[in-house]
Design a protein around this motif. Structure first.
Motif, PDB file in Angstrom:
ATOM      1  N   GLY A  53       0.797  -1.219   0.000  1.00 35.24           N
ATOM      2  CA  GLY A  53       0.000   0.000   0.000  1.00 35.24           C
ATOM      3  C   GLY A  53       0.830   1.270   0.000  1.00 35.24           C
ATOM      4  N   MET A  54       2.100   1.169   0.425  1.00 40.02           N
ATOM      5  CA  MET A  54       2.944   2.356   0.491  1.00 40.02           C
ATOM      6  C   MET A  54       3.971   2.407  -0.634  1.00 40.02           C
ATOM      7  SD  MET A  54       3.459   2.564   4.636  1.00 40.02           S
ATOM      8  CE  MET A  54       4.034   4.245   4.759  1.00 40.02           C
ATOM      9  N   LEU A  55       3.925   1.424  -1.560  1.00 41.00           N
ATOM     10  CA  LEU A  55       4.900   1.418  -2.650  1.00 41.00           C
ATOM     11  C   LEU A  55       4.831   2.682  -3.506  1.00 41.00           C
ATOM     12  CD1 LEU A  55       7.098   0.042  -4.363  1.00 41.00           C
ATOM     13  CD2 LEU A  55       5.255  -1.035  -5.674  1.00 41.00           C
ATOM     14  N   PRO A  56       3.627   3.140  -3.929  1.00 40.91           N
ATOM     15  CA  PRO A  56       3.605   4.379  -4.727  1.00 40.91           C
ATOM     16  C   PRO A  56       4.233   5.562  -3.997  1.00 40.91           C
ATOM     17  CG  PRO A  56       1.496   3.252  -4.875  1.00 40.91           C
ATOM     18  CD  PRO A  56       2.269   2.553  -3.803  1.00 40.91           C
ATOM     19  N   GLY A  57       3.968   5.681  -2.709  1.00 41.89           N
ATOM     20  CA  GLY A  57       4.561   6.767  -1.935  1.00 41.89           C
ATOM     21  C   GLY A  57       6.061   6.633  -1.799  1.00 41.89           C
ATOM     22  N   LEU A  58       6.549   5.385  -1.727  1.00 40.38           N
ATOM     23  CA  LEU A  58       7.993   5.152  -1.665  1.00 40.38           C
ATOM     24  C   LEU A  58       8.654   5.572  -2.972  1.00 40.38           C
ATOM     25  CD1 LEU A  58      10.475   3.928  -0.197  1.00 40.38           C
ATOM     26  CD2 LEU A  58       9.822   1.713  -1.183  1.00 40.38           C
ATOM     27  N   PHE A 359     -21.111   2.358  -5.081  1.00 48.61           N
ATOM     28  CA  PHE A 359     -22.323   3.024  -4.581  1.00 48.61           C
ATOM     29  C   PHE A 359     -22.039   4.268  -3.748  1.00 48.61           C
ATOM     30  CE2 PHE A 359     -23.620  -1.608  -4.567  1.00 48.61           C
ATOM     31  CZ  PHE A 359     -24.166  -1.566  -5.849  1.00 48.61           C
ATOM     32  N   LEU A 360     -20.759   4.691  -3.677  1.00 50.99           N
ATOM     33  CA  LEU A 360     -20.423   5.912  -2.952  1.00 50.99           C
ATOM     34  C   LEU A 360     -19.838   6.923  -3.919  1.00 50.99           C
ATOM     35  CD1 LEU A 360     -18.803   4.500   0.317  1.00 50.99           C
ATOM     36  CD2 LEU A 360     -21.109   5.428   0.029  1.00 50.99           C
ATOM     37  N   PRO A 361     -19.981   8.214  -3.626  1.00 53.71           N
ATOM     38  CA  PRO A 361     -19.422   9.230  -4.526  1.00 53.71           C
ATOM     39  C   PRO A 361     -17.897   9.181  -4.533  1.00 53.71           C
ATOM     40  CG  PRO A 361     -20.214  10.239  -2.503  1.00 53.71           C
ATOM     41  CD  PRO A 361     -20.680   8.816  -2.472  1.00 53.71           C
ATOM     42  N   THR A 362     -17.321   9.615  -5.635  1.00 53.68           N
ATOM     43  CA  THR A 362     -15.867   9.667  -5.758  1.00 53.68           C
ATOM     44  C   THR A 362     -15.328  10.835  -4.941  1.00 53.68           C
ATOM     45  OG1 THR A 362     -15.970   8.708  -7.955  1.00 53.68           O
ATOM     46  CG2 THR A 362     -13.960   9.906  -7.381  1.00 53.68           C
ATOM     47  N   LEU A 363     -14.250  10.577  -4.219  1.00 59.80           N
ATOM     48  CA  LEU A 363     -13.623  11.603  -3.384  1.00 59.80           C
ATOM     49  C   LEU A 363     -12.200  11.827  -3.873  1.00 59.80           C
ATOM     50  CD1 LEU A 363     -14.748  10.143   0.071  1.00 59.80           C
ATOM     51  CD2 LEU A 363     -15.899  11.939  -1.249  1.00 59.80           C
ATOM     52  N   ARG A 364     -11.796  13.090  -3.914  1.00 66.57           N
ATOM     53  CA  ARG A 364     -10.443  13.384  -4.388  1.00 66.57           C
ATOM     54  C   ARG A 364      -9.880  14.612  -3.678  1.00 66.57           C
ATOM     55  NH1 ARG A 364      -8.085  14.596 -10.543  1.00 66.57           N
ATOM     56  NH2 ARG A 364      -5.976  15.074  -9.794  1.00 66.57           N
ATOM     57  N   GLY A 365      -8.558  14.606  -3.507  1.00 71.31           N
ATOM     58  CA  GLY A 365      -7.893  15.777  -2.950  1.00 71.31           C
ATOM     59  C   GLY A 365      -6.733  15.397  -2.059  1.00 71.31           C
ATOM     60  N   GLY A 366      -6.046  16.409  -1.569  1.00 74.71           N
ATOM     61  CA  GLY A 366      -4.935  16.175  -0.671  1.00 74.71           C
ATOM     62  C   GLY A 366      -5.373  15.514   0.616  1.00 74.71           C
ATOM     63  N   TRP A 367      -6.580  15.838   1.044  1.00 74.30           N
ATOM     64  CA  TRP A 367      -7.070  15.235   2.289  1.00 74.30           C
ATOM     65  C   TRP A 367      -7.291  13.736   2.128  1.00 74.30           C
ATOM     66  CZ3 TRP A 367     -11.717  12.688   2.932  1.00 74.30           C
ATOM     67  CH2 TRP A 367     -12.650  12.813   1.886  1.00 74.30           C
ATOM     68  N   VAL A 368      -7.626  13.267   0.918  1.00 74.69           N
ATOM     69  CA  VAL A 368      -7.788  11.830   0.678  1.00 74.69           C
ATOM     70  C   VAL A 368      -6.428  11.141   0.807  1.00 74.69           C
ATOM     71  CG1 VAL A 368      -8.519  10.060  -0.965  1.00 74.69           C
ATOM     72  CG2 VAL A 368      -9.779  12.224  -0.810  1.00 74.69           C
ATOM     73  N   TRP A 369      -5.389  11.778   0.268  1.00 72.64           N
ATOM     74  CA  TRP A 369      -4.050  11.203   0.414  1.00 72.64           C
ATOM     75  C   TRP A 369      -3.654  11.135   1.888  1.00 72.64           C
ATOM     76  CZ3 TRP A 369       0.662  12.115   2.518  1.00 72.64           C
ATOM     77  CH2 TRP A 369       1.718  11.309   2.076  1.00 72.64           C
ATOM     78  N   ARG A 370      -3.959  12.191   2.636  1.00 73.49           N
ATOM     79  CA  ARG A 370      -3.616  12.193   4.060  1.00 73.49           C
ATOM     80  C   ARG A 370      -4.405  11.122   4.814  1.00 73.49           C
ATOM     81  NH1 ARG A 370      -3.712  17.727   2.833  1.00 73.49           N
ATOM     82  NH2 ARG A 370      -5.834  17.984   3.660  1.00 73.49           N
ATOM     83  N   LYS A 372      -5.425   8.236   3.473  1.00 67.23           N
ATOM     84  CA  LYS A 372      -4.736   6.980   3.131  1.00 67.23           C
ATOM     85  C   LYS A 372      -3.431   6.857   3.908  1.00 67.23           C
ATOM     86  CE  LYS A 372      -2.170   4.865  -0.711  1.00 67.23           C
ATOM     87  NZ  LYS A 372      -2.293   3.502  -0.202  1.00 67.23           N
ATOM     88  N   ASN A 373      -2.695   7.938   3.996  1.00 64.41           N
ATOM     89  CA  ASN A 373      -1.417   7.917   4.717  1.00 64.41           C
ATOM     90  C   ASN A 373      -1.635   7.538   6.174  1.00 64.41           C
ATOM     91  OD1 ASN A 373       1.470   8.631   5.168  1.00 64.41           O
ATOM     92  ND2 ASN A 373       0.560  10.256   6.400  1.00 64.41           N
ATOM     93  N   ARG A 374      -2.708   8.067   6.780  1.00 63.74           N
ATOM     94  CA  ARG A 374      -2.977   7.746   8.177  1.00 63.74           C
ATOM     95  C   ARG A 374      -3.311   6.260   8.340  1.00 63.74           C
ATOM     96  NH1 ARG A 374      -5.913  11.663   8.994  1.00 63.74           N
ATOM     97  NH2 ARG A 374      -7.999  10.792   8.674  1.00 63.74           N
ATOM     98  N   MET A 380       1.391   0.085   9.696  1.00 63.34           N
ATOM     99  CA  MET A 380       2.824  -0.157   9.842  1.00 63.34           C
ATOM    100  C   MET A 380       3.295   0.015  11.281  1.00 63.34           C
ATOM    101  SD  MET A 380       4.059  -1.198   7.031  1.00 63.34           S
ATOM    102  CE  MET A 380       5.818  -0.924   7.189  1.00 63.34           C
ATOM    103  N   ALA A 381       2.597   0.854  12.041  1.00 64.26           N
ATOM    104  CA  ALA A 381       2.995   1.065  13.437  1.00 64.26           C
ATOM    105  C   ALA A 381       2.914  -0.218  14.247  1.00 64.26           C
ATOM    106  CB  ALA A 381       2.123   2.144  14.065  1.00 64.26           C
ATOM    107  N   MET A 382       2.056  -1.143  13.830  1.00 63.99           N
ATOM    108  CA  MET A 382       1.957  -2.425  14.540  1.00 63.99           C
ATOM    109  C   MET A 382       3.279  -3.174  14.529  1.00 63.99           C
ATOM    110  SD  MET A 382      -1.716  -4.151  13.685  1.00 63.99           S
ATOM    111  CE  MET A 382      -1.375  -4.402  11.943  1.00 63.99           C
ATOM    112  N   PHE A 383       4.081  -2.931  13.490  1.00 61.60           N
ATOM    113  CA  PHE A 383       5.309  -3.710  13.308  1.00 61.60           C
ATOM    114  C   PHE A 383       6.572  -2.912  13.586  1.00 61.60           C
ATOM    115  CE2 PHE A 383       2.034  -4.888  10.165  1.00 61.60           C
ATOM    116  CZ  PHE A 383       1.643  -6.093  10.739  1.00 61.60           C
TER     117      PHE A 383
END
Length: 763
Positions: A53-58, A359-370, A372-374, A380-383
């Motif tokens: 899940g973090m490969l694109p960000g890497l 069935f849900l509206p599409t969401l986009r923006g910097g807040w969506v990335w944040r 996902k990041n959270r 990852m904090a579990m490990f």
């Protein structure tokens, strides 16, 4: 692995194959709730496994390598799980054994098995294996992407990068590549990005509104889109198409098409679906073998087939853990019904993302990335946020306070005793005892208890062709386990024991083993002993050294040692005590095994550091000893438990000479200086540091970051030799050509003024 009571005796082996998302959760949960009597082992080719899940960000540069990888070695240390770094090649389901990719290694037995080893890239198309970089497995992809960036920084002409695959993974990857290239300083050439896919449109499983937004993003970045393009083959720097269209020139090709199942599960007899994926019941058991479980992309539940996605493996983890324990306890198993739909968040290169769920509206923006990041950071904090369990700390022996003596903290070196050569009795204590012993004198003993040399020497009646006396050299080494992987430990212990002979330029002849195995069931004892001695035999056989016997026993922990014999003409022996002024000192391996494994015991060493240290310990000193002799070395020793300073002082005492060491030239293993500066040292470090009284200017250099490394005990360390200065350059070159890549000149030998100690430090 410490077994101090019958409640911790191992009776069953549970083996996990692969370090995927589900198994990472099983290991973490096992560390919180293990089963007495069950030994858990993880087998993985990687020490650090990537979180997909973090490969694109890497790739985009939003994360560092450690942020996006689970350190399996550290996680296993936390959970009390054995770690074996290897790939599985096949299973023997009738005998419950698995075979690893090391052909010299015997089969590994198991009682219960779970597989979460992911999928493999589809490389059957002509040229793909030779000219493309598959994105799966991620562990192999990322280093090649880093090399691609390095080549772009050094390029002098425009070049192209192509991603083949129009699914979510391909889209995220090419947008991440665009972002990091646009942010990279030092790339002075134009880089064209191409996306090639065979379907009518990108993101075929997504609604049209998302496809249009993503295509607009691709166009805005100048990324060239090639749809309806079936790739027929790859050649050097070209992609060829089935349509007969002109080949596409591309210096870097990344293969992001649908991956396939590994061959070995089906070939071993496990039931698979039509695509080769392991067929599972809803309990996550194999449909054909109830003692085999699986999770993640390598398997499919027959009642609930789902696409390959990390979210499904993450959801399977807790159920897999529960069912493995229930199976071992003969309890009813839980059913797992995967969700039909899941939240999909596409990263768009920058800190921008699109979220989609049916069935849900599409969401986009910097807040969506944040958002996902959270989610990713919480997973990852579990490990990453691991600490020694309270039960482990309570079991550490803490020395009582004694008046006038500093009392160590519970996590000090006295509380956490090291294995390997860190488990030696200190040189001071050893010398005091030896001075009180009175062995009989024999005329045929050339070097014995009163000699500092690495091996005892006896003159035997045979002579060489030149009439020189032939010497029989004898040495013994034995230590407590510092890793819990018997096959690897056997290899390292044999290399370590033979090094005494190589340091003296002797040829190994025979070895006898002494081993102690932890209390366990007969099956597990047999499995461990076979692995331990097979590792040792591999090394002994490679050196034409015959294992002639030995002794085994049971105890609280694993330990292994060897008594070795070698032969050498007396005139060809390399002693410790024959240094000569004007010579240089050459060290063949980096230092730091003591501090690294002390830190590992407290969950503070990275798996990559330990992987590098183990590779160094596995390297034989045989060729180094031969090269030193060929280049006129007059004195040599191997660096082991008493550290560089301790072994050098043993060389200097009889000669009355002075060694001037260039402190900054001493090579350190990756992570060693970090561990030392963080306060992690071997339990032998304090005793070794008493030799600092032999250093003339020790107070001047105590604050230097490399100073503590002088006293760090090494296990299967390198050789230290004095070589005539006129031969130093050629000797160093030969050593590096021979595989000792960090071999370096660390100092030279001088006549000693009376007022100085035996060692003088410089920078």
């Amino acid at each position: 692995m410490s077994m101090t009571s019958t409640s911790t005796i191992a009776y069953q082996d549970l083996v996990l194959v692969g370090g995927g998302h589900a198994h990472a959760q099983v290991i973490k949960m096992w560390g919180m709730r293990s089963l007495p009597g069950v030994r858990l082992t993880l087998i993985s080719p990687q020490v650090q496994t990537p979180y997909s899940g973090m490969l694109p960000g890497l790739v985009a540069g939003h994360y560092q390598f450690d942020d996006a990888h689970i350190d399996l070695m550290r996680l296993c240390q936390f959970a009390g799980v054995r770690f074996i770094q290897a790939s599985v090649s096949r299973l023997d389901l009738d005998n419950r054994e698995l075979w690893l990719d090391d052909t010299d290694r015997p089969a590994t037995g198991f009682d219960l098995l779970s597989i979460n080893s992911g999928i493999t890239p589809e490389l059957s198309l002509a040229g793909v294996a030779e000219y493309a970089t598959p994105v799966k497995p991620i562990s192999a992809f990322y280093p090649r992407w880093q090399r691609c960036l390095a080549q772009l920084r050094s390029a002098s002409t425009p070049c192209a990068i192509t991603v083949v695959g129009g699914g979510a993974a391909g889209i995220e990857l090419i947008l991440a590549m665009h972002h990091t290239i646009s942010q990279q300083q030092g790339i002075g050439v134009a880089v064209d990005l191409h996306l090639v896919y065979r379907g009518n449109d990108i993101l075929s499983s997504y609604p049209p509104r998302i496809r249009e937004q993503v295509k607009a993003q691709l166009h805005s970045h100048g990324i060239h889109i090639h749809g309806n393009c079936e790739v027929s083959k790859l050649s050097s720097r070209h992609i060829h198409f089935s349509s007969g269209a002109a080949p596409l020139l591309s210096e870097h090709i990344f293969w992001c098409t649908q991956a396939s199942a590994a061959d070995w599960p089906g070939q071993s007899g496990l039931a698979t679906d039509c695509k080769g994926f392991i067929s599972l019941l809803d309990t996550l058991q194999s449909t054909s073998h109830d003692f085999v479980f699986a999770a993640g992309d390598i398997a499919q539940q027959v009642n609930y087939p789902r696409p390959a996605a990390g979210v499904f493996a993450v959801r399977q983890g807790p159920v897999l853990f529960e069912n493995l324990q229930r199976k071992l306890l003969a309890k009813p198993l839980k059913q797992h019904r995967p969700q039909q739909d899941f939240l999909s968040i596409l990263a768009l290169g920058r800190r921008d993302a699109i979220a989609h769920r049916r069935f849900l509206p599409t969401l986009r923006g910097g807040w969506v990335w944040r958002w996902k990041n959270r989610i990713d950071q919480q997973f990852m904090a579990m490990f990453s946020e691991l600490s020694m369990p309270a039960s482990a700390l309570a079991n550490q022996a803490v020395a009582p306070a004694i008046s006038g003596i500093d009392t160590p903290s519970p996590l000090s070196s006295l509380a956490m005793r090291c294995g390997g050569c860190g488990a030696k009795v200190g040189a001071t204590s050893l010398s005091k005892v030896i001075r009180q012993l009175q062995p009989i004198h024999r005329d045929d003993v050339v070097w014995g208890l009163d000699s500092p040399d690495d091996a005892a020497a006896l003159r035997i009646s045979d002579t060489t062709a030149s009439g020189q006396s032939q010497l029989l050299l004898q040495s013994v080494d034995h230590f407590r386990a510092f890793i819990d992987e018997p096959y690897l430990l056997g290899q390292i212990a044999a290399q370590h024991a033979l090094s005494d002979l190589f340091a003296m330029n002797a040829t190994p002849q025979s070895a006898m083993a002494i081993a102690s195995l932890p209390y366990a069931s007969d099956n597990i004892t047999e499995r461990d002993l076979l692995q331990l001695m097979s590792g040792a035999i591999k090394v002994l056989n490679d050196n034409n050294c015959s294992l002639t016997g030995g002794h085994t026993s049971e105890g609280n922990e694993l330990s292994i040692g060897f008594a070795v014999n070698g032969l050498a003409p007396e005139h060809a022996i390399l002693n410790k005590a024959t240094l000569q002024a004007g010579q240089v000192l050459i060290l063949t391996k980096a230092l730091g095994t003591g501090t690294l494994f002390a830190a590992h015991g407290q969950l503070q060493a990275k798996g990559q550091w330990l992987e590098t240290a183990i590779a160094a310990m596995l390297q034989s000193n045989r060729r180094a000893g031969e090269l030193f002799h060929a280049h006129g070395a007059t004195a040599c020793t191997d660096i082991t438990g008493f550290g560089l300073a301790g072994h050098l002082v043993e060389m200097l005492k009889p000669s009355g000479l002075l060694a001037r060491l260039q402190l900054s030239a001493i090579p350190a293993l990756a992570g060693a200086l970090h561990c030392l500066s963080s306060g992690f040292s071997s339990s032998l470090q304090d005793q070794n540091q008493r030799i600092s009284r032999a250093i003339a200017n020790t107070e001047q250099w105590q604050a230097h970051p490399l100073y503590p490394l002088l006293f760090d005990p090494q296990t299967s360390g390198g050789l230290l030799a004095s070589v005539p200065s006129e031969n130093a350059t050629s000797c160093l070159s030969a050593l590096r050509d021979g595989g000792y890549h960090v071999a370096t000149i660390i100092g030279d030998i001088h006549y000693k003024p009376k007022e100085l100690g035996l060692i003088e430090l410089t920078d």
